[in-house]
Each structure stands twice: as structure tokens, then as C-alpha cells.
Enzyme design. Structure first.
Site, PDB file in Angstrom:
ATOM      1  N   GLU A 149      -7.153   2.715 -32.344  1.00  0.00           N
ATOM      2  CA  GLU A 149      -8.208   3.718 -32.489  1.00  0.00           C
ATOM      3  C   GLU A 149      -9.025   3.347 -33.728  1.00  0.00           C
ATOM      4  O   GLU A 149      -8.505   3.321 -34.844  1.00  0.00           O
ATOM      5  CB  GLU A 149      -7.583   5.112 -32.653  1.00  0.00           C
ATOM      6  CG  GLU A 149      -6.616   5.501 -31.542  1.00  0.00           C
ATOM      7  CD  GLU A 149      -7.320   5.870 -30.249  1.00  0.00           C
ATOM      8  OE1 GLU A 149      -8.539   6.136 -30.290  1.00  0.00           O
ATOM      9  OE2 GLU A 149      -6.652   5.900 -29.200  1.00  0.00           O
TER      10      GLU A 149
ATOM     11  N   GLU B 204      17.609  -0.970  17.295  1.00  0.00           N
ATOM     12  CA  GLU B 204      16.857  -0.086  18.191  1.00  0.00           C
ATOM     13  C   GLU B 204      16.256   1.025  17.339  1.00  0.00           C
ATOM     14  O   GLU B 204      16.976   1.774  16.684  1.00  0.00           O
ATOM     15  CB  GLU B 204      17.780   0.492  19.268  1.00  0.00           C
ATOM     16  CG  GLU B 204      18.537  -0.549  20.086  1.00  0.00           C
ATOM     17  CD  GLU B 204      17.674  -1.251  21.116  1.00  0.00           C
ATOM     18  OE1 GLU B 204      16.586  -0.710  21.437  1.00  0.00           O
ATOM     19  OE2 GLU B 204      18.065  -2.326  21.604  1.00  0.00           O
TER      20      GLU B 204
END
Length: 1380
Positions: A350, A762
Site C-alpha cells: 500500500e 452401468e
């Protein structure tokens, strides 16, 4: 970091309004301590030397590119590169300026445009230079960072030009990337002087967010995320940055924000997501604090820890730094993404209390941050750095994992094997791990303050290293660390789910597959196995971190869907799975680990023809079930119990060929019609529905359960109550035959004929469900699909190595005691054997080696790695007794560095996709050879042109003339074409024996041009030409070629020579045709070739000798191996389906067949070559059409190029050797007999070379005057075996030892002499009687008178009246005479 990270709580808005008021009153009203700091700031920095105008304004979009170009121009040429990594929502370029010394010599002049976002836009990476990036203006209204990075670019470039020692050193050793604005759209909306939220409107209006209202610093994947990150389409800026990070190996990064004055470091959030006060520590917390302090301590305000920002006057940060989450929680931040998913350590900076301060403050902001920015970049050189290299080749190893003991965070090496591990001062233990190599640990590495400690690692490949303790019976096995592979996701991160849920007919599926292959080229490869009956491609999508390559030690997995065309759920699930894996790679740890450690092959549809006939909503019908020939593909595979009489279908052939070509370990076949996982065996010997147990029944149950237990409905075991109310499968699994008998099934064939374990799944009771139900199927099965894939990493894995040279042994057998199902090793000696937890006795064996057995304990998670090192069998060690003193020995002479380099090249080119890299690095400008067919005149001019342009590597000779007096040209390509080099292998390529099939002629001309064009340009081609004698005979039948007609696919015009003779029937000892005589006398018989490749036309296959019908074929294994090698390197030939119009149902397994089985005839060239030239020859049929249009030549070249080059590589394998006597004198014309059949003669200088299939071979060496020598040699698939044979002089006589013969001869002569002496003595005694006796000597007439008297006497007494005269003189005889 405050507003740079998140919107402040509402109670802070009043304070922000106060900040606005202060700005209106005048920016000079600053805190006293800030003024004091500014007063003491150095004003003599180089930044002050720049033009005054650079600080008087912000650079908007139209000026940003110009400002960056001006900054780059301030430096020396070759110092900077400007490019874009992508575009914003509104289409603005995301500009990056790269600064580092030496770019000018590596990249073309000029910069990449705004759309040049690919990996080449920035130019190549430089070895030994760590990459640093600084990213600004992520929030569009935080603008100081945007300007400061422009100033930094000017400072670095200008400082380098003026020779500033610090900056020169920095740019000579560091690769710096500056991205001034990640959110250019937001910047254009923001307003100068706005220090908070402007008018109090939404953040999007202020410019903070991108144009779609997304906060870019909340849009990255997050390890602690509770929800999904925004779709990347919503944040193209984030997507561009992520892709940029993936393409590079950034080491250090800074994310520049505004809204406070502090340096924050990871983590930015925590699992609790508490708003503030939670210190979320990384494993490298000390390193991050060190980096943050390095920045803060050089910033006049930040170092105080008291920014006194309006609204937060009481906020303090010790030393000017803070842990991100401790300050306040930020989910989806960029700095955490860099650390968790990349090599990069990033901190967030910052820079100022005011987000968008007036331009008048820019100079001061630059002065505040200049020293901190340069210092931060310099910190990339702390810790440990070095290279990880292959101990054999010396080449750098990419993606090797570097771990530090006690720090739970790893990094990986870059493209050149370089690594940079940031560490604070201390003593560390570093370990390097890479699949296919032995791990290596370096202990007590001391890191000091200042430059990084250099540590290089040299890893031994497991496939080329000799493992000690080969006689140990018990293995010291180690678990291979595969993070997260077997445990689920290690964090709460939620992966991106597929969104494309609809039924994909073939055109849709094709587009889908191509789209993902194009969008994710780094992890995908789309390929086809062949075509269906109706010519639809049988697509497979490979997903891997190294697509197209088998990585030694990495298992291969496959899913096959839609085998029955009307069972469609598997098809759609595999498309969903492709989307899921691609979109989550690099962000989701589970997917990333799986793709990194597994080569995944997904085949959505095995029966695309049947699918197109099927109907949505179908539950139980058979419409579309079978293929277009109406055969059930799951009854079409060879079966162990039943003879399958149906013709093998194209789809079945393609899949069987595929399964034989890849080392698959685990597989599933996805079906529909029930909800269960069934496992082998699918049938039994009696054909009854009964449990048919395989030897690996326990393994199959385990892997079947891994799927069913993740599908809650399946696991219940009662799948289709309405359709089959009595059906029950405990835990959702069943033995196939126990359910119902299925002969000819695919899963059994996988298990019995390959190393692959396959089950059939399946997926639902309805075979073709409605489209709206597809999302539910994905949700039910997605975890099962992933967990099943993970099972490939269970059991035992490792390598089987040769103790002599450390190479991997191909086709070695791995057997487990009491389980009658062995598996075999792949090309590099690697194997995988699925097993359930337990203790096993495992044996590795191979032909020609002594087996080794080890006891191994398999655990429930992770594969146990067990390597076997096998010693050559006793037949090798006993060769000395067979051979006597002149033993032959196998050697690998690595004393010559160039020889070692060439051996490495051959091994590299023999690796999977090795030839691809050769072709990619080669010139592709072959238009001259391929745009049309060459007549005889054109061909002659073309060959002369090659010789004129490449005189040092070519030689053109005339082998003879055709019937119509055309020359039969032979072009030799080698580094010394006019010098005999018997030690070099010779290969010949011939074509045009049938004049109506000229494709082969054109391919050989293209090959000749390819080799010449790339000589001295491509290192691989150069070495192949330097070490091979390549002879190309492009047209054996020039007369027939002149009569042939283009675009006539079936015509036989021109097939024969001018006399109407098929030349491929005239190769006999009584050859009658001039063309045949020229080839026999001047090519086959005069020159010693190791290999011959003949190109023909009329089909798509390779045939090997013999063309004549014979009962047995000597050396069949080698001949078939050579043919298979060509076919396997062809994109479609190996599939065995030429699909020629006149033989559409032709099936040629593997694309290879013995000549007599395909077209039997006598007098063929290949038969003559093998029989009389002692040279193996294969015939390649390049296309179904004899004389296709010229437009097809480029594609035919593309199809055959790799195969032709593979022959140039293969000719350097087999066995090459040298034959000499004990004095070192070479022996020429010695006969080398291999496997009691093949014979070759040594050349001038005693050299010989013969190609052999990989494996153990017997050698007998015979030479006149010398003892016969016997030996064995092991031939590798990727290298030649070198043999030196030393002959002893043959001292044998009549096949018996000289000593025995001399002894026997001496004894015989002595006996003969003794016998002669005895006879002589006897004769001498008789002779002496006549000399010494006393008797009357008779005269001739006395004797005659005596005879008359005796015959005429009538009384016997008259005989006694005459004395009997005897030569003896004994007393007895005298008495006897006196008595009468």
C-alpha cells in the site's frame, strides 16, 4: 492495503469524507511527521534527472503505451521488450514491459503488439535469471502504483544506459516485468483527487472494479474459499494474469495498491474468515516478513508503522508490515494465489493514504518508493539458487520439485532446470524429486545474508542408473509421495463445475473436443484411433501435464464411453469430465495433482455411428446399440472361453491396437441400463451365469468399490426397482458372469491381453435420458469418476533395470506369488502392479537375466515404489568357458564425448515423441519437392541440383540404365560421401520398382531435400547425416514411370518395365532385366547395408520377408520389429485398416504382414536382399491409390515423414562390433552368425553391424585360421549394443587340439618305426644263415635231376637214399638224419 484490499466498514465512511474535506482545503495540510520525512528525503536521485514534465500528469490509456516505449528507449538496445498479456473487458491491452540485459541477441527487433499475448510475445526465457514482476493499478482508482511503475521503468533503463553499477548488476542478473495497470478500464472511470469512494457510490463507479463490477483482488481461486470464484469470462484480466503466471516461473512479486502505507504478506484470509485479528501464517512466514521489511524499511513513511491516514489515524503497523488476514480478511486475493499455486512469493504494498492523489504529489510518491522498489527486486537473489540436471545428459530438468526440510512449501524448477528458493539466513536440508529420477538430498546448506547460496543437483535417471544391493531378497521399498492423489481435496476450495449439459451429436462433440484442445494446449492432446464403419473419427482426448509423452514412472489411465450407441450417459460424462479437468487444472489441488501424476485418456464415443441412430428417452430398446454393421462391440473381442466367429469390427480393431500401444494400468468401460460396477470375468467355460473369479478378484472388488461408494444410489445396491425389482448388488458391485454371461467382452480382453485392469460401469437405468437430466448424472458421478482414477496409484510401481548398464528392461515380467497374473514392463523398464494392502513376494524376471524376488508390503494409500536390478544370466557369465581365452565382450565405449552425445541423441529420438521434437525443430520449406510430380528429366535435374548446392554431403552415381537407356540414379548423403567409412551403418531407401506407384519416389526426394536443408541447422539431422551413410534410389523403373498416368488409382500402366516385366519378380541369380541387374550388381551385392526400405503403392501397410511361400522365416522377430516400427510411427497405418476402395473390409493387425501372406510371389527384391545381400528389407505401401493427385503429396509426406526418420534412427541400433585377433589386427570377412540363422560378414577394418529386435541374442563368430567364438548380447530398444570379438589362432588339426594330434602322430610314427625295425631285423637274420651254414651249393641241373628222380621212383625208400638238405644245424636234426 486497506481500500486496496476491501471496502471499509460503514463506520469508517465519515472519516473518508473528512479526507475529502482536507483535500479541498489544500493538499499541503499534511501531518507534521510526514512533512519532516519528506524534507529529509534524498532529492538527488536519478528520478530527478528525468524531464520535469513526467511528473505533472497521469498517463491515460492513449499515453500509456507511448510512455512505456519512451521508458524502454531510455535504455540500450536489446534491454526492453513491450508486450501485452491480454485485454480488459473493454478491450484495452494489459501492457507489460520486460527489462533485462541481452534480449537483443535472442529476439527479433520490434515489440509485440497488443494482441500478442502468447508465450513468445515476451521473448524467450534466460537461464540463470530469476523472474520478478510488479503489478500495479489492480484497483482502477488506486493510481499511484500505475505511475510509479512507469517511473521505475525509466529509472532502470536510463540507469543501465548511464552505467549505474547497481542497476547494471541488477538487469544483468534479473528478469524484471512491470505491469503498470491490471485494470485500465477502472482507471479510466476513476477521478483524480478521489481518495476514497468518490461520491459515495458503488466501487464500480469509482473505478475500483473492472467493467463488469468484479473486484479483481477477490476473483482468484482461494484455498480457503467457501464459494466459487467468478467465472473467468467475467474477469478476463484475472484470466490473463493466471495464464501469464502459468507460462512463467516468477520467483518474487509485488502487488501495488493504495489506501494506506504498509506492506502486507500472506495469507490474506483464513479458514475462519473472521473479519480481522486472525494471523494466517504461511510455511514461509519468516521469508515474507523479511521481504515486507525490506520494502518498508526503505520507505520514509512506511518504516514508521504510523501512516496516519485520515479516518484511520490510530492505525499502526509494527515495522510497517502486517499479516494480511490479521489486518482484515480478503478472500480470493492475488498474493495468496501466487504462493499457493505458483512458485512465486508475492507481497502487497500500500503506497499512499490517498488512492488517487493529485498529480502534483507524484514526484514525492516516486521519491518515497524508489529505493524500496529497487531493494525489493534485489531480494530475489536471497536464499538458495542453482540448477537441477540429468546426471547422464547434463540437460536441465524442468518441473523438478525442490523441498526444504521443515518448511511445508515446495517450488519447482524452470525450463532450464534452474530454481530460486527464497530463504532467510539459516542452515537447511534441500531435497529434489522428479518422476523418473532418484531423489537427492543435500544437507547443511548454509544461507547467509546477501547473495544466494548456489547448490546444483545432478539427478540419476532411474531408467539408466544401477541400483545397488541387487542380491538383496527383501526390498527397502519407499512410498512415492503423490500429494492429494489418494486423499480428497485438502482444502475447502470448491472446483469449477461444467456448464455444458446437452446431448452432443457427432458434429457438436467434435467442436467441443477441438475447442478444449485449442483452449488448453498445455495439458491436452486430441487424437483419433481410426474411423468407424461410417468413417466417423474415434476421438480420444489426452489430459496430462506433458501431453503426447509417456513420462517414465507415470501410470496411464483410460475411460471409454458409448460402446453401445444408445447408452449415452458415459459419453456426456466424459465430455463433462474433460471440461472439469481443464478448467480446474492449476487452481484445484486435487485436479492439478491428478493431471500432474497421471496420463489420462478419455474416449467419449467408441460407437459414434450407433449413437446417431439412437433416440432420446430410450430406456430398454436396442436401437443404435450395435455398430453400423449390426455387431455388438462388447461381444466382438477375442474370448478365453468361446471362439468369437463374428468378423472383428473396425472400432474393435482400433481399440485393441490402441490398448496394445499404451501402457494402460486401469480402465473403465461406461455403459447404461443399470446402476452397478461389474468386474471380470464376464463369462465362464460353461457359459453359465455363475461367479467367474479372476486371479485378481480382490483388486477388482477394491477398485469397483472405489467407484460405487462415491455414488450413494449405486452403493445401495437396488438400482432399477421398477424395471428389475428382484435385482440386488451388495454395495453396488458384482462379478460380471455372476450377473449374466457375456462372451467377447472388452473388460476381460483388457485383463488377459494387456497389463490393464478394466471394469464395466452401468451408469443408470435409462440408456438415453432426457437432456434435462444430464446435470443430475454429473452430480451423482463426478466424485466417483475422480476417485476411480486415483486407484491407478495403488499397489506397487517401479523399474526393472539392467545391472550392467542401468537401462530399463523392456518386457520384463513382474509376477506376484500366488496370483497367476503377471504384468510386463514398458519401454523404459517401468511397471505398475495394482494390489490390495498386504505383504507380497514379487519377482522380476526377463529373458537372459537371473530373476530377483523381493518381499513388499503394500499399504492402503499411495503406491510403493520397488525397483529391481537384474544381472545377466549365467549363460553370459559362463561364456568364458565356451569361448576360451578369446572371449567376446559387450562394451559401451563412452570415452569419446561425441559418441556419448550421439548415443544420447539416439535414445532421445527413440523416446515417445522424440521424433516429434526433431521435426518441430526442422525446416518445413519443402514446397520445391512436393508441389508436383517429377518426370524423369525433372528428377534428374532435381538430384543434380541437390549435389550442386550441397556438394560436401552428397554424391550422385549412376547404377546402370533401364531398357530405354534412362539412368538409374543413386544419391548418397553423408558427411564424407566419397570416403569409405566401414564403421558407419548404411541404409538405403528405394522406390519406383513399379512405375505406376510414384508416391514413393516423391517421398524420397522430399526426404533428401529435408536432410540437406536441415544439415548444419538442425543438430539432430546433422548428427544423423554425419554418422550414417544414406543411399537413396528414387526410381528403379524410370521407363514404367514415364508411361504411368496421374490421378489413376487402379491402372497397371507403367507397373512393368519397357519389356513388360514386373521387376519385383526378376530378382534371381539369373536376372534378365537391365534394371534388376543394375540393382543387384551395383547396389545389393557391392555395398554392405544394414537396412533397406522400399516404397511402393496400392495399399497402406508394411510387409516384411519373405514374399515367397516358406515354412519358416529366419529372424522373423527382427523383420517384424522393423516393419512395426515404421507402421507405428505412421498416424494411421498401425491401425490396420487401409480402407482401400477395392478392399474396404481388409484387416491387417498392426498394419504389418509377412509378404507371402499378403501377396505371394517369387523373385522379389526384399527376398533377394535378405538372402544374398544379408540385409533386412521392408516394403512400405504408402497409399491405396497408385498415382494420387499431386495435391495429396504434402499430406502423404506429413504421414510418412516420421516413419522415414525413424528408420534413420533405427539403423543405429541392434549390434555393432569389431573383430580382431589377439594382436589387435582387424579381421575382415569373418562370418558372424546370429541366433543360428542370420549371417553377416565383417567389413574392411573388422567392423560389422546387424539389426536385431530388442532382447537376448546368441552370436557365433567364425574366421579361417581362428577358433570359433560364442557369445550372447542383449539388444536395447533405444541403443546399439557394442561387441568386440577377439579371436585366438586356431591350433586344431582335423578338429582336434594340436597337442593331441602331435602326441598321437608321434606315437604312431614311433610305432611304425619300431615295426619297420623288427621286420628289418628278421630279414637280416635270414640273410645271415646263408652266409654262415655248411652245405653243398646246388647247381641248376642238379635240382632238375632231383625232381625227375623223385617223380620217377616207385619206392618210397628211394627218397631216403638221398639226404635232406636243411639250413639248420641242430643236434636233434642231425641224429634224425643219421638214423635213416
Amino acid at each position: 492495503m486497506a481500500s486496496g484490499r476491501d471496502e471499509r466498514p460503514p463506520w469508517r465512511l465519515g472519516r473518508l469524507l473528512l479526507l475529502m474535506c482536507l483535500l479541498l482545503l489544500g493538499s499541503s495540510a499534511r501531518a507534521a511527521h510526514i512533512k519532516k520525512a519528506e524534507a529529509t528525503t534524498t532529492t538527488t536521485s536519478a528520478g530527478a534527472e528525468a524531464a520535469e514534465g513526467q511528473f505533472d500528469r497521469y498517463y491515460h490509456e492513449e499515453e500509456l503505451e507511448s510512455a512505456l516505449r519512451e521508458a524502454a528507449a531510455a535504455g540500450l538496445p536489446g534491454l526492453a521488450r513491450l508486450f501485452s498479456i491480454g485485454r480488459s473487458v473493454e478491450g484495452r491491452p494489459l501492457w507489460v514491459l520486460r527489462l533485462t540485459a541481452g534480449l537483443g541477441s535472442l529476439i527479433p527487433e520490434g515489440d509485440a503488439g497488443p494482441d500478442a499475448a502468447g508465450p513468445d510475445a515476451a521473448g524467450p526465457l534466460l537461464p540463470g535469471r530469476p523472474q520478478v514482476k510488479l503489478v500495479g493499478n489492480m484497483h482502477g482508482d488506486e493510481t499511484v502504483s500505475r505511475q510509479v511503475l512507469i517511473y521505475l521503468a525509466r529509472e532502470l533503463a536510463a540507469g543501465y544506459r548511464r552505467g549505474d553499477p547497481r542497476l547494471v548488476r541488477l538487469l544483468n542478473t534479473t528478469d524484471v516485468y512491470l505491469l503498470p495497470s491490471l485494470n485500465p478500464d477502472g482507471f479510466e472511470r476513476a477521478r483524480e483527487g478521489d481518495c476514497g469512494f468518490g461520491d459515495g457510490g458503488p466501487s464500480g463507479a469509482s473505478g475500483r472494479d473492472n467493467s463488469r463490477g468484479r473486484d479483481l483482488n477477490r476473483s482468484f481461486p482461494d484455498q480457503f474459499s467457501t464459494g466459487e470464484p467468478p467465472a473467468l469470462d467475467e474477469v478476463p484480466e484475472v484470466r490473463a494474469l493466471i495464464e501469464w503466471i502459468r507460462r512463467n516461473k516468477f520467483v518474487l512479486s509485488g502487488n501495488l495498491h493504495g489506501g494506506s502505507v504498509v506492506a502486507s504478506y500472506p495469507f490474506d484470509d483464513s479458514p475462519e474468515h473472521k473479519a480481522t485479528g486472525i494471523y494466517s501464517k504461511t510455511s514461509d512466514d519468516e521469508v515474507f516478513k523479511y521481504l515486507a521489511k525490506a520494502y518498508a524499511s526503505n520507505h520514509p513513511i512506511m518504516k514508521t508503522g504510523e501512516p496516519h491516514c485520515p479516518g484511520d489515524e490510530d492505525e499502526t503497523f509494527k515495522d510497517g508490515i502486517t499479516n494480511g488476514a490479521h489486518w482484515y480478511d480478503v478472500e480470493g486475493g492475488m498474493q495468496d494465489y501466487n504462493y499457493v499455486w505458483a512458485n512465486c512469493f508475492e507481497i502487497t504494498l500500500e503506497l499512499s493514504c490517498c488512492k488517487y492523489p493529485p498529480a502534483s504529489q507524484l514526484r514525492q510518491e516516486w521519491e518515497n518508493n524508489r529505493e524500496s522498489l529497487i531493494t525489493l527486486i534485489e531480494k530475489v537473489h536471497i536464499g538458495v539458487k542453482g540448477f537441477v540436471k540429468d546426471s547422464i545428459t547434463g540437460s536441465g530438468l524442468e518441473n523438478a520439485t525442490i523441498s526444504v526440510a521443515g518448511i511445508n512449501h515446495n517450488i519447482t524448477t524452470g525450463r532450464f532446470g534452474d530454481f530460486y528458493r527464497l530463504l532467510v539466513p539459516g542452515t537447511y536440508n534441500l531435497t529434489v524429486v522428479l518422476t523418473g529420477y532418484m531423489p537427492l538430498t543435500v544437507t547443511n546448506v548454509v544461507v547467509k545474508e546477501g547473495p544466494a547460496t548456489e547448490v546444483d543437483f545432478s539427478l540419476r535417471p532411474t531408467v539408466t542408473s544401477v541400483i545397488p544391493d541387487t542380491t538383496e531378497a527383501v526390498s527397502t521399498a519407499s512410498t512415492v509421495a503423490i500429494p492429494n492423489i489418494l486423499s480428497g481435496t485438502s482444502s475447502s476450495y470448491q472446483p469449477i463445475q461444467p456448464k455444458d449439459f446437452h446431448h452432443h451429436h457427432f458434429p457438436d462433440m467434435e467442436i467441443f473436443l477441438r475447442r478444449f484442445a485449442n483452449e488448453y494446449p498445455n495439458i491436452t492432446r486430441l487424437y483419433s484411433l481410426g474411423k468407424s464403419v461410417e468413417s466417423r473419427e474415434l476421438y480420444v482426448m489426452e489430459i496430462s501435464d506433458n501431453p503426447g509423452v509417456h513420462e517414465p514412472g507415470e501410470p496411464e489411465f483410460k475411460y471409454i464411453g458409448n460402446m453401445h450407441g444408445n447408452e449415452v450417459v458415459g459419453r456426456e460424462l466424459l465430455l463433462n469430465l474433460i471440461e472439469y479437468l481443464c478448467k480446474n487444472f492449476g487452481t484445484d489441488p486435487e485436479v492439478t495433482d491428478l493431471v500432474h501424476n497421471t496420463r489420462i485418456h478419455l474416449m467419449p464415443s467408441m460407437n459414434p455411428d450407433g449413437y446417431e441412430k439412437s433416440q432420446e428417452g430410450d430406456s430398454i430398446s436396442v436401437i443404435g446399440r450395435n455398430n453400423s454393421n449390426n455387431f455388438d462391440l462388447n461381444r466382438n473381442f477375442p474370448d478365453q472361453f468361446v471362439q468369437i466367429t463374428d468378423p472383428t469390427q473396425p472400432e474393435t480393431i482400433a481399440v485393441m491396437s490402441w490398448m496394445k500401444s499404451y501402457p494402460f494400468v486401469l480402465s473403465a468401460n461406461l455403459h447404461g441400463g443399470s446402476l452397478v460396477v461389474n468386474y471380470p470375468f464376464d463369462d465362464d467355460e460353461q457359459g453359465l451365469a455363475t461367479y467367474s473369479k479372476s486371479p485378481d478378484d480382490a483388486v477388482f472388488q477394491q477398485i469397483a468399490l472405489s467407484y460405487s461408494k462415491e455414488n450413494s444410489q449405486m452403493f445401495q445396491g437396488r438400482p432399477c426397482k421398477n424395471m428389475y425389482p428382484n435385482e440386488y448388488f451388495p454395495h453396488g458391485i458384482t462379478n460380471g458372469a455372476s450377473w449374466y454371461n457375456v462372451p467377447g467382452g472388452m473388460q476381460d480382453w483388457n485383463y488377459l491381453q494387456t497389463n490393464c485392469f478394466e471394469v464395466t460401469i452401468e451408469l443408470g437405468c435409462v440408456k438415453y435420458p432426457l437432456e434435462k437430466e444430464l446435470p443430475n448424472f454429473w452430480e451423482q458421478n463426478r466424485r466417483s469418476l475422480i476417485q476411480f482414477m486415483k486407484q491407478v496409484h495403488q499397489g506397487v510401481r517401479g523399474f526393472v533395470l539392467d545391472a550392467t548398464d542401468g537401462r530399463g528392461i523392456l518386457n520384463a515380467t513382474i509376477s506376484v506369488a500366488e496370483i497367476n497374473h503377471p504384468v510386463t514392463t514398458y519401454k523404459t523398464g517401468d511397471y505398475w502392479r495394482l494390489l490390495v494392502p498386504g505383504t507380497y513376494k514379487i519377482t522380476a524376471s526377463a529373458r537372459g537375466y537371473n530373476p530377483v524376488t523381493k518381499n513388499v508390503t503394500v499399504k492402503s494409500e499411495g503406491a510403493i515404489q520397488v525397483n529391481f536390478t537384474l544381472v545377466r544370466s549365467s549363460t553370459d557369465s559362463n561364456n568364458e568357458s565356451k569361448k576360451g581365452k578369446g572371449a567376446s565382450s559387450s562394451t559401451n565405449d563412452a570415452s569419446d564425448p561425441t559418441t556419448k552425445e550421439f548415443e544420447t541423441l539416439i535414445k532421445d529420438l527413440s523416446a515417445e515423441n522424440g521424433l516429434e521434437s526433431l521435426m518441430l525443430r526442422s525446416s518445413s520449406n519443402l514446397a520445391l519437392a512436393l508441389y508436383r510430380y517429377h518426370s524423369y528429366k525433372d528428377l534428374s535435374e532435381f538430384l543434380r541440383g541437390l549435389v550442386m548446392n550441397y556438394p560436401h554431403i552428397t554424391n550422385l552415381t549412376n547404377l546402370g540404365q533401364s531398357t530405354e537407356y534412362r539412368h538409374i540414379w543413386s544419391l548418397e548423403i553423408s558427411n564424407k560421401p566419397n570416403v569409405s567409412e566401414p564403421e558407419e551403418p548404411k541404409i538405403r531407401f528405394v522406390a519406383g520398382i513399379h512405375g505406376n506407384a510414384p508416391v514413393g519416389t516423391e517421398l524420397l526426394l522430399a526426404l533428401a531435400e529435408f536432410l540437406c536443408l536441415n544439415y548444419k541447422k538442425n543438430p539432430a539431422v546433422t548428427q544423423l547425416v554425419d554418422r550414417t551413410r544414406i543411399v537413396i534410389v528414387p526410381s528403379l523403373n524410370p521407363d514404367g514411370r514415364e508411361r504411368a498416368q496421374e490421378k489413376d488409382c487402379t491402372s497397371k500402366i507403367g507397373q512393368t518395365n519397357a519389356r513388360g516385366k514386373d521387376l519385383d519378380t526378376d530378382f534371381t541369380n539369373n536376372a534378365s532385366q537391365p534394371e534388376t541387374k543394375a540393382i543387384i550388381e551395383n547396389l545389393i551385392q557391392k555395398q554392405d547395408f544394414s537396412l533397406s526400405v522400399a516404397l511402393d503403392g496400392g495399399s497402406m501397410l508394411v510387409t516384411y520377408p519373405y514374399d515367397k511361400p516358406v515354412q519358416t522365416v529366419e529372424n522373423k522377430e527382427t523383420l517384424k520389429h522393423l516393419a512395426s516400427l515404421y507402421a507405428n510411427n505412421h498416424p494411421s497405418m498401425h491401425m490396420g485398416q487401409p480402407s482401400c476402395p477395392n478392399k474396404s473390409d481388409e484387416n491387417i493387425p498392426g498394419g504389418v504382414m509377412r509378404g507371402a501372406e499378403w501377396h505371394s510371389h517369387l523373385g522379389s527384391m526384399k527376398d533377394y536382399s535378405v538372402t544374398y545381400g544379408h540385409c533386412p528389407e521392408i516394403t512400405v505401401y504408402t497409399s491405396c491409390c497408385y498415382f494420387p493427385s499431386a495435391a495429396r503429396l504434402p499430406s502423404l509426406w506429413a504421414d510418412n515423414k516420421r516413419s522415414l526418420l525413424s528408420m534413420l534412427v533405427e539403423v543405429h541400433k541392434g549390434v555393432h562390433g569389431f573383430v580382431k585377433d589377439k594382436t589387435g589386427k582387424p579381421i575382415s570377412k569373418a562370418v558372424i552368425v546370429l541366433n543360428e540363422g542370420i549371417k553377416v560378414q565383417t567389413k574392411e577394418g573388422g567392423y560389422f553391424h546387424v539389426l536385431l529386435a530388442p532382447g537376448v541374442h546368441n552370436i557365433i563368430a567364425i574366421a579361417d585360421g581362428y577358433q570359433q567364438q560364442h557369445s550372447q548380447v542383449f539388444v536395447h530398444h533405444d541403443a546399439a549394443s557394442s561387441v568386440v570379438i577377439v579371436f585366438d589362432t586356431d591350433n586344431r588339426i582335423f578338429g582336434l587340439p594340436r597337442e593331441l594330434v602331435v602326441t598321437v602322430s608321434g606315437a604312431t610314427m614311433s610305432a611304425l618305426i619300431l615295426t619297420a625295425c623288427i621286420i628289418w631285423c628278421i630279414c637280416s637274420i635270414k640273410s645271415n644263415r646263408h652266409k654262415d651254414g655248411f652245405h653243398r651249393l646246388r647247381q641248376h641241373h642238379d635240382e632238375y635231376e632231383d625232381e625227375i628222380r623223385m617223380m620217377s621212383t616207385g619206392s618210397k625208400k628211394s627218397l631216403l637214399s638221398h639226404e635232406f638238405q636243411d639250413e639248420t644245424d641242430t643236434e636233434e636234426e642231425t641224429l634224425y638224419s643219421s638214423k635213416h
